[in-house]
Design an enzyme around this catalytic site. Sequence first.
Site, mmCIF file in Angstrom:
data_model
loop_
_atom_site.group_PDB
_atom_site.id
_atom_site.type_symbol
_atom_site.label_atom_id
_atom_site.label_comp_id
_atom_site.label_asym_id
_atom_site.label_seq_id
_atom_site.Cartn_x
_atom_site.Cartn_y
_atom_site.Cartn_z
ATOM 1 N N ASP A 66 57.016 -22.027 -17.917
ATOM 2 C CA ASP A 66 56.355 -21.544 -16.706
ATOM 3 C C ASP A 66 56.591 -22.552 -15.595
ATOM 4 O O ASP A 66 56.678 -23.759 -15.838
ATOM 5 C CB ASP A 66 54.863 -21.284 -16.927
ATOM 6 C CG ASP A 66 54.111 -22.519 -17.376
ATOM 7 O OD1 ASP A 66 53.686 -23.297 -16.501
ATOM 8 O OD2 ASP A 66 53.941 -22.710 -18.601
ATOM 9 N N GLU A 155 41.388 -22.294 -16.199
ATOM 10 C CA GLU A 155 41.282 -23.678 -16.654
ATOM 11 C C GLU A 155 39.989 -24.373 -16.258
ATOM 12 O O GLU A 155 39.696 -25.466 -16.747
ATOM 13 C CB GLU A 155 42.457 -24.501 -16.107
ATOM 14 C CG GLU A 155 43.820 -24.017 -16.545
ATOM 15 C CD GLU A 155 44.928 -24.931 -16.056
ATOM 16 O OE1 GLU A 155 44.699 -26.158 -15.989
ATOM 17 O OE2 GLU A 155 46.018 -24.423 -15.727
#
Length: 263
Positions: A66, A155
């Site tokens: 990514d 996150e």
Amino acid sequence: MCLLLCPSAFVPAEKKSKVVVNISEPDAYIDPLPSGMPHRSAEISFSSVAKNVRSRHRISDRQGIDVSHYQGNINWKNVSIDEHASFVYIKATESSSLVDNMYNQNLRGARAAGIPVGTYHFFSPTTSAVAQLLNLTRTMPDLHNQDLIPMVDVETRGKVSVPQFRERLRQFLIGMEEKYGVKPIIYTGTNFYNKYLCGYFDEYLYMIAKYADEPPDLNGNPKFAIWQYSSKGQVAGIRGYVDLSRFVDDYDLNDIRIVKRKR
């Protein structure tokens, strides 16, 4: 291939010795990689992972990456022949207003190089789901130039209560599904999943980060499809570090591909 002259070539004539020509190794960003050339890898070795009797998961050889603006300009042609890049997720947006300034360039480059590509949004728990959806959908109006189902990067809980965090995330996930017609993947870390997500979003596939030789130990029974095993991978065509991931158990690329209907 560059030819570099040794500094000894520039001493006065009476002391000048034979010129030594050093041939540098190929620059994996600039130079095409020869067939069969060993690819750069992560600092983590997987020589023992497949034999890890403590893990209840099977780890696939199929890998992906990514990227975001942090990787700078990327040579996607070289990326496409690196064994670590059988798919790529590209950051598009964050919260309600941020758009990654390399998103469109990365999207075009990856697709032109033939790499299956998907998009991800970095979720902010302190911003309304509606505002974040508007940011994402303005940047990615539909899935016509996408190969992989979109991903939500989760996150942080922010300064909100746990129930409020979960509800706002649920609204965002449902909004994405209503807009794009597919359930997104959730990306998160091992500890964050165990503390905040376990048992609440079991209908979604997960990419779970744990930078170690062993896959994460997760509570509950999530659809653990992809393990992000390193944040310090080195991939041809990318200067600096990049995240590396592997499929887990019976999951493979087909499980994250968008099924497009023929017109």
